[in-house]
Design a protein around this motif. Structure first.
Motif, PDB file in Angstrom:
ATOM      1  N   THR A  32       3.804  -0.009   5.780  1.00 16.94           N
ATOM      2  CA  THR A  32       3.687  -0.138   4.330  1.00 16.94           C
ATOM      3  C   THR A  32       2.558  -1.062   3.905  1.00 16.94           C
ATOM      4  O   THR A  32       2.157  -1.053   2.750  1.00 16.94           O
ATOM      5  CB  THR A  32       5.002  -0.648   3.714  1.00 16.94           C
ATOM      6  N   SER A  33       2.014  -1.863   4.824  1.00 18.25           N
ATOM      7  CA  SER A  33       0.992  -2.842   4.448  1.00 18.25           C
ATOM      8  C   SER A  33      -0.381  -2.223   4.243  1.00 18.25           C
ATOM      9  O   SER A  33      -1.238  -2.827   3.591  1.00 18.25           O
ATOM     10  CB  SER A  33       0.897  -3.936   5.514  1.00 18.25           C
ATOM     11  N   MET A  34      -0.615  -1.055   4.804  1.00 17.74           N
ATOM     12  CA  MET A  34      -1.902  -0.388   4.667  1.00 17.74           C
ATOM     13  C   MET A  34      -1.713   1.107   4.826  1.00 17.74           C
ATOM     14  O   MET A  34      -0.700   1.574   5.347  1.00 17.74           O
ATOM     15  CB  MET A  34      -2.901  -0.901   5.718  1.00 17.74           C
ATOM     16  N   GLU A  35      -2.683   1.855   4.363  1.00 15.11           N
ATOM     17  CA  GLU A  35      -2.628   3.308   4.497  1.00 15.11           C
ATOM     18  C   GLU A  35      -3.167   3.705   5.863  1.00 15.11           C
ATOM     19  O   GLU A  35      -4.277   4.199   5.999  1.00 15.11           O
ATOM     20  CB  GLU A  35      -3.410   3.977   3.371  1.00 15.11           C
ATOM     21  N   ALA A  36      -2.362   3.476   6.876  1.00 15.92           N
ATOM     22  CA  ALA A  36      -2.720   3.820   8.250  1.00 15.92           C
ATOM     23  C   ALA A  36      -1.632   4.728   8.811  1.00 15.92           C
ATOM     24  O   ALA A  36      -0.442   4.475   8.611  1.00 15.92           O
ATOM     25  CB  ALA A  36      -2.857   2.566   9.094  1.00 15.92           C
ATOM     26  N   GLU A  37      -2.035   5.760   9.505  1.00 21.30           N
ATOM     27  CA  GLU A  37      -1.087   6.711  10.082  1.00 21.30           C
ATOM     28  C   GLU A  37      -1.357   6.863  11.571  1.00 21.30           C
ATOM     29  O   GLU A  37      -2.508   6.977  11.994  1.00 21.30           O
ATOM     30  CB  GLU A  37      -1.209   8.070   9.389  1.00 21.30           C
ATOM     31  N   ARG A  82      -3.588   9.151  17.972  1.00 14.22           N
ATOM     32  CA  ARG A  82      -4.719   9.033  17.052  1.00 14.22           C
ATOM     33  C   ARG A  82      -4.289   8.215  15.854  1.00 14.22           C
ATOM     34  O   ARG A  82      -3.179   8.373  15.352  1.00 14.22           O
ATOM     35  CB  ARG A  82      -5.202  10.420  16.619  1.00 14.22           C
ATOM     36  N   ILE A  83      -5.162   7.327  15.413  1.00 11.06           N
ATOM     37  CA  ILE A  83      -4.898   6.524  14.235  1.00 11.06           C
ATOM     38  C   ILE A  83      -5.914   6.875  13.160  1.00 11.06           C
ATOM     39  O   ILE A  83      -7.103   7.018  13.437  1.00 11.06           O
ATOM     40  CB  ILE A  83      -4.935   5.009  14.549  1.00 11.06           C
ATOM     41  N   THR A  84      -5.421   7.057  11.948  1.00 13.70           N
ATOM     42  CA  THR A  84      -6.299   7.343  10.823  1.00 13.70           C
ATOM     43  C   THR A  84      -6.003   6.351   9.707  1.00 13.70           C
ATOM     44  O   THR A  84      -4.862   5.964   9.477  1.00 13.70           O
ATOM     45  CB  THR A  84      -6.108   8.778  10.291  1.00 13.70           C
ATOM     46  N   ALA A  85      -7.052   5.925   9.032  1.00 15.72           N
ATOM     47  CA  ALA A  85      -6.983   5.016   7.896  1.00 15.72           C
ATOM     48  C   ALA A  85      -8.278   5.209   7.132  1.00 15.72           C
ATOM     49  O   ALA A  85      -9.205   5.854   7.628  1.00 15.72           O
ATOM     50  CB  ALA A  85      -6.831   3.566   8.370  1.00 15.72           C
ATOM     51  N   PRO A  86      -8.351   4.696   5.903  1.00 21.48           N
ATOM     52  CA  PRO A  86      -9.621   4.823   5.181  1.00 21.48           C
ATOM     53  C   PRO A  86     -10.785   4.270   5.998  1.00 21.48           C
ATOM     54  O   PRO A  86     -10.787   3.110   6.402  1.00 21.48           O
ATOM     55  CB  PRO A  86      -9.369   3.977   3.917  1.00 21.48           C
ATOM     56  N   GLY A  87     -11.752   5.112   6.290  1.00 24.51           N
ATOM     57  CA  GLY A  87     -12.907   4.695   7.076  1.00 24.51           C
ATOM     58  C   GLY A  87     -12.680   4.680   8.574  1.00 24.51           C
ATOM     59  O   GLY A  87     -13.539   4.234   9.320  1.00 24.51           O
ATOM     60  N   LEU A  88     -11.521   5.179   9.030  1.00 31.48           N
ATOM     61  CA  LEU A  88     -11.216   5.146  10.467  1.00 31.48           C
ATOM     62  C   LEU A  88     -10.450   6.395  10.863  1.00 31.48           C
ATOM     63  O   LEU A  88      -9.484   6.795  10.211  1.00 31.48           O
ATOM     64  CB  LEU A  88     -10.375   3.909  10.793  1.00 31.48           C
ATOM     65  N   ASP A  89     -10.875   7.034  11.920  1.00 28.08           N
ATOM     66  CA  ASP A  89     -10.173   8.177  12.508  1.00 28.08           C
ATOM     67  C   ASP A  89     -10.571   8.226  13.972  1.00 28.08           C
ATOM     68  O   ASP A  89     -11.649   8.679  14.325  1.00 28.08           O
ATOM     69  CB  ASP A  89     -10.563   9.466  11.803  1.00 28.08           C
ATOM     70  N   ALA A 108       0.815  -1.215   0.000  1.00 27.57           N
ATOM     71  CA  ALA A 108       0.000   0.000   0.000  1.00 27.57           C
ATOM     72  C   ALA A 108       0.843   1.257   0.000  1.00 27.57           C
ATOM     73  O   ALA A 108       0.474   2.275  -0.585  1.00 27.57           O
ATOM     74  CB  ALA A 108      -0.938  -0.003   1.204  1.00 27.57           C
ATOM     75  N   VAL A 109       1.984   1.202   0.673  1.00 29.20           N
ATOM     76  CA  VAL A 109       2.854   2.378   0.816  1.00 29.20           C
ATOM     77  C   VAL A 109       4.261   2.012   0.366  1.00 29.20           C
ATOM     78  O   VAL A 109       4.798   0.965   0.750  1.00 29.20           O
ATOM     79  CB  VAL A 109       2.875   2.881   2.272  1.00 29.20           C
TER      80      VAL A 109
END
Length: 483
Positions: free
Chosen positions: A453-458, A469-476, A45-46
């Motif tokens: 790198t496995s997912m778009e999570a920050e 705080r964690i953010t990802a598609p559909g999650l914040d 993903a990254v």
């Protein structure tokens, strides 16, 4: 991140022999080359800026991620160009083929949305009417105020309803009725559905909201939900390998890929039963999902209206909040505009993405709890092979891990209502296990954030490292270190 009750972030590692169905019959060397490029060009993903591009083989990734079987259908020029199965339905079992059935998980939601909007078009439902006005035997509790909840809000995850996802019910377990499920009453394994934030003010993913839609459809249409969707959506679209039957009848179960748990073993008793039909109850194939996507694209263009009118389909693809329309996530503009949805049930991980103007898309279904990572890698491989404008790896810069972080950050962190994850030190680096038993490098970014790198999570941490705080598609959402 170990979500409960949603099982779709659990992980496992299982070495699996690689099998595949025969390549689609073709005399087109270009098509054969594209298929080969997809199978050999999986991408994370990254990507790390300045590092050599990663390119992974499908067989190797299935073994690394412990995914016994996978199936894919690729849309090109407005039609299914090829479909292919890989691996096995379970170790020692039959090979996966394009007609092998998988649980779709949350990809059930856009199918439900199409059915609901069909009822809007025929006057059975209205998008902006108080849904409680349709209900006689059960009412949606509103714990905030008297603001009415509408179908538009439920379909777009803006109704303020609770319950993110569902775990399903193991073989032999008692299965609740829909009303028991909505009330969180025994034998339900999820909490009751109610409104906890003011309707229309915030986007928050809610499988519970879609179960309200299921109940509304049943009450208003006076017809079994599974049969109604079969009659109004699946049959008209030629989705003949799709059903909302839960549990799956034995004759169809013989065609199904079996689910595998976080320990790499077949889930006891086979697939979980999901009475949460609208949110997670669909059984289907990638080819049938591709047929759905093709119809949505063509309907929006006024080229085919087998279920919905052009105007209604365009409304469905119009964002309400947070790039989410009525049943679909919407991203990009012009030729890069896409609609998509992921899906995860216990032992199944899937994804569907297609463009609204280009005649391209892909559906991937897997029978492993780490199949979401595999599906994402396959989407990016297809995007590269077909020169799509989006769906590629995100490139991020990384810096050396700050010395202070090596002692401040390791530990177990808890996300309220969703589960936990663990950060550990590995020499002069950090690792994070967002999925049980699957640690991976945690990279420091120049702006102070952290990513994998496995997912778009920050991840972002407060100064003390105790909260973040964690953010990802559909999650914040926020997290804090376990005490």
């Amino acid at each position: 991140m170990h979500r409960r009750p949603a099982p779709h972030l659990a992980a496992f590692l299982l070495a699996t022999p690689m099998l595949c169905t025969a390549a689609p019959a073709t005399d087109d060397p270009g098509l054969a080359a594209r298929i080969a490029a997809v199978e050999a060009g999986l991408q994370p993903a990254v990507a790390i800026a300045g590092a050599a591009p990663a390119s992974r083989r499908l067989a190797d990734e299935m073994a690394r991620l412990g995914v016994p079987g996978a199936s894919i259908a690729v849309i090109h020029a407005g039609q299914i160009e090829w479909a292919k199965g890989y691996g096995v339905v379970t170790p020692g079992g039959a090979a996966v083929s394009p007609s092998t059935l998988f649980q779709a998980g949350s990809i059930s939601k856009p199918v439900t949305a199409v059915a609901a909007l069909k009822l809007v078009e025929n006057g059975t439902l209205a998008l902006d009417t108080n849904v409680n006005g349709y209900l006689n035997w059960w009412k949606l509790p509103n714990n905030v105020d008297d603001t009415p909840v509408t179908l538009r809000q439920l379909l777009s995850h803006t109704a303020g309803t609770t319950v993110h996802g569902f775990a399903g019910y193991a073989a032999g377990a008692k299965v609740p009725t829909l009303v028991q499920l909505l009330n969180g009453a025994a034998p339900s394994n999820s909490r009751g559905v109610h409104v906890s934030t003011k309707p229309g003010t915030k986007w928050r993913y809610s499988g519970g909201g879609y179960e309200v839609v299921q109940y509304v459809i049943g009450e208003r249409a006076g017809k079994d939900f599974a049969q109604l969707v079969q009659d109004t959506v699946l049959r008209p679209l030629g989705m003949h390998d799709s059903t909302f039957a839960q549990p799956l009848p034995p004759a169809l179960l013989a065609r199904a890929a079996l689910p595998h748990d976080a320990a790499g073993k077949p889930i006891a008793g086979g697939p979980h039963t999901y009475p949460e039909l609208a949110a997670a109850g669909l059984w289907t194939t990638p080819s049938d999902l591709a047929r759905l996507a093709i119809e949505v694209k063509q309907s929006a263009a006024g080229q085919s209206n087998k279920v919905l009118s052009q105007s209604m389909t365009q409304l469905m693809l119009s964002p309400v909040q947070e790039n989410f329309g009525l049943g679909w996530r919407i991203e990009g503009t012009g030729q890069a505009r896409s609609f998509s949805h992921g899906g995860a049930n216990a032992g199944y991980q899937n994804t569907l993405v297609a463009y609204t103007e280009r005649g391209d898309g892909v559906a991937v279904m897997t029978n492993g709890d780490r199949g979401g990572e595999l599906a994402g890698e396959l989407v990016r491989a297809v995007a590269t092979a077909y020169n799509w404008p989006t769906q590629r790896a995100t490139v991020r810069a990384a810096v050396a891990t700050p010395a202070a972080a090596l002692t401040a950050l390791p530990g177990k962190y808890v996300i309220e209502g969703l589960g936990d994850f663990t950060i550990a030190r590995a020499g002069d680096r950090l690792t994070v296990a967002l999925r049980a038993g699957a640690p991976e490098p945690l990279h420091a970014a120049p702006d102070g954030s952290w990513f994998v790198t496995s997912m778009e999570a920050e991840l972002r941490f407060a100064a003390t490292g105790e909260r973040g705080r964690i953010t990802a598609p559909g999650l914040d959402t926020a997290f804090e270190k376990a005490k």
